[in-house]
Design an enzyme around this catalytic site. Structure first.
Site, short mmCIF file in Angstrom:
data_model
loop_
_atom_site.label_atom_id
_atom_site.label_comp_id
_atom_site.label_asym_id
_atom_site.label_seq_id
_atom_site.Cartn_x
_atom_site.Cartn_y
_atom_site.Cartn_z
CD GLU A 262 -6.32 4.92 -0.87
OE1 GLU A 262 -7.26 5.26 -1.26
OE2 GLU A 262 -6.35 4.95 0.24
CE1 TYR B 206 -3.98 2.47 1.13
CE2 TYR B 206 -2.06 3.28 2.38
CZ TYR B 206 -3.27 3.63 1.78
OH TYR B 206 -4.38 4.89 1.96
#
Ligand code: GDP
Ligand code: MN
Length: 390
Positions: free
Chosen positions: A196, A108
């Site tokens: 993101e 991530y």
């Protein structure tokens, strides 16, 4: 403002970020052709302004063009409901078809503006592919945070440090660091509020790739990026939020509450929500009419609040400055008449022409309780919500 994944993917690609080959389809047949181009092994992804698609049936791995068409047919023209969408979901008009990536590890990485650090903040984790809020709540030590210098950007050694800390294999640290640096450039140069990538993947054949792409933009900077402003897809927005936005009103929908709040000014909005909570209820929304709204804008604001089906009572808390209370009161009466609502109203008004405003409301035959201060407002609100007389 948010954009779709396929649009974000293109921006990333233009910054040299590795992404899977992909195309966008509006029909099952177009999806079939795209999958054919990838040899049949593909992933079909619903294009909506929300995450959580994987768990909600909005991401399908397929192994033939026919399966791709079938997956697309199952998504196109329907509403997709994920934990990030409103309850009725959001419409799927397009799917992205990407070549299938064989994943060794899901990581991530995200960049957002950090108010405390007064700088873009890179947040990264070895725990990709899942809900990052959950990681933050349960295993916060698995999130690495590094601030980028607002003037010189993210330094290469920081980017390498991040890559190593999230478990990128040593021989891929360099390309991963370059990828993270390029994400930081996207963030800075496009005036993003969020970039993101979840998941950032390490593939079985030894590459680092952005497998998902979410970019949000700072509304106040969109004038500098007309090509991004043009990507807006109003259909993805909440209908009432869109209506308010078009009218120049700041309306925010909140989950789970039943009190509509009309205020002028963000500070007053916060205080008003506190009062609602004090009254034992939760706000369903708040609508900030701003400084100098005219009567018809107030009426429109009132109508937007009334159209929120969660709202059972309305708390109006206004301070008359540039916005005079008599103007606000006439607007509320106009809005109430237009909608024919008999919903209970609790109104606190102070400042310029407050007495006149309260009189206008009292004379209008509405289901209104006028109060002198916020303490009284809480008491009155408790009473109307419990069905007591007023
Ligand atoms: P989101 O659920 O809306 O965040 O959608 P994502 O694009 O992140 O996809 C959800 C999950 O689907 C990912 O975390 C992966 O596990 C899986 N996925 C997506 N694309 C691929 C792919 O090309 N190959 C494989 N094996 N899995 C994929
Ligand atoms: Mn994702």
């Amino acid at each position: 403002m948010n954009i779709h994944e396929y649009q974000a993917r293109e921006i990333l690609e233009s910054y040299g970020v590795a992404v899977p080959r992909a195309g966008v389809a509006s029909t099952p047949d177009e999806a079939r052709k795209l999958a054919e181009g990838f040899g049949g092994r593909a992933v079909v992804k619903a294009q909506v302004h929300a995450g959580g698609r994987g768990k909600a049936g909005g991401v399908k791995l397929v192994s033939s063009p026919d399966e791709a068409a079938e997956a697309a047919a199952g998504m196109l023209g329907k509403n997709l409901i994920t934990h990030q969408t409103r309850s009725e979901g959001v419409p799927v008009r397009k799917v992205m078809v990407a070549e299938l990536t064989d994943i060794a590890d899901e990581l991530y990485v995200a960049i957002t503006m950090d108010a405390d650090a007064k700088a873009p903040m890179v947040m990264a984790s070895s725990e990709g592919g899942m809900d990052i809020e959950e990681v933050a709540a349960n295993t916060p030590d698995k999130i690495v945070r590094v601030a980028a210098d607002p003037l010189i950007g993210l330094s290469p050694y920081h980017a390498r440090d991040i890559a190593m800390k999230i478990g990128v294999p040593i021989d891929l640290v360099r390309p991963a660091a370059t990828l993270i640096t390029n994400l930081a450039r996207v963030f800075q140069e496009k005036d993003a509020s969020l970039v993101e990538i979840n998941p950032l993947v390490v593939t079985t054949d030894g590459k680092v790739m952005a497998l998902d792409a979410k970019i949000g933009f700072e509304d106040d900077a969109l004038f500098r990026h007309p090509e991004i402003a043009a990507l807006e897809d109003p259909e993805q927005n909440d209908a009432l939020e869109q209506k308010a936005h078009d009218a120049g009103l700041a309306y925010v929908k909140l989950d789970g509450g039943r009190v509509g709040c009309m205020v002028n000014g963000a500070g007053l909005a916060m205080a008003t929500m506190d009062i609602t909570k004090t009254a034992g209820a939760d706000p369903a929304n708040f609508l900030d009419v701003g400084g100098g709204a005219a009567e018809d804008k107030i009426a429109e604001a009132f109508e937007i609040i009334v159209s929120d089906s969660d709202v059972e009572a309305i708390l109006v808390n206004l301070f008359g400055g540039i916005l005079r209370c008599d103007v606000a009161a006439r607007g509320i009466v106009m809005g109430a008449n237009n909608t024919g609502t008999q919903m209970p109203l609790v109104v606190a008004m102070r400042g310029t022409n407050a007495e006149e405003g309260l009189q206008i409301l009292a004379d209008a035959g509405l289901n209104v309780t006028t109060v002198g201060d916020l303490g009284e407002a809480a008491t009155a609100l408790t009473q109307v919500l419990s069905g007591g007389s007023n």
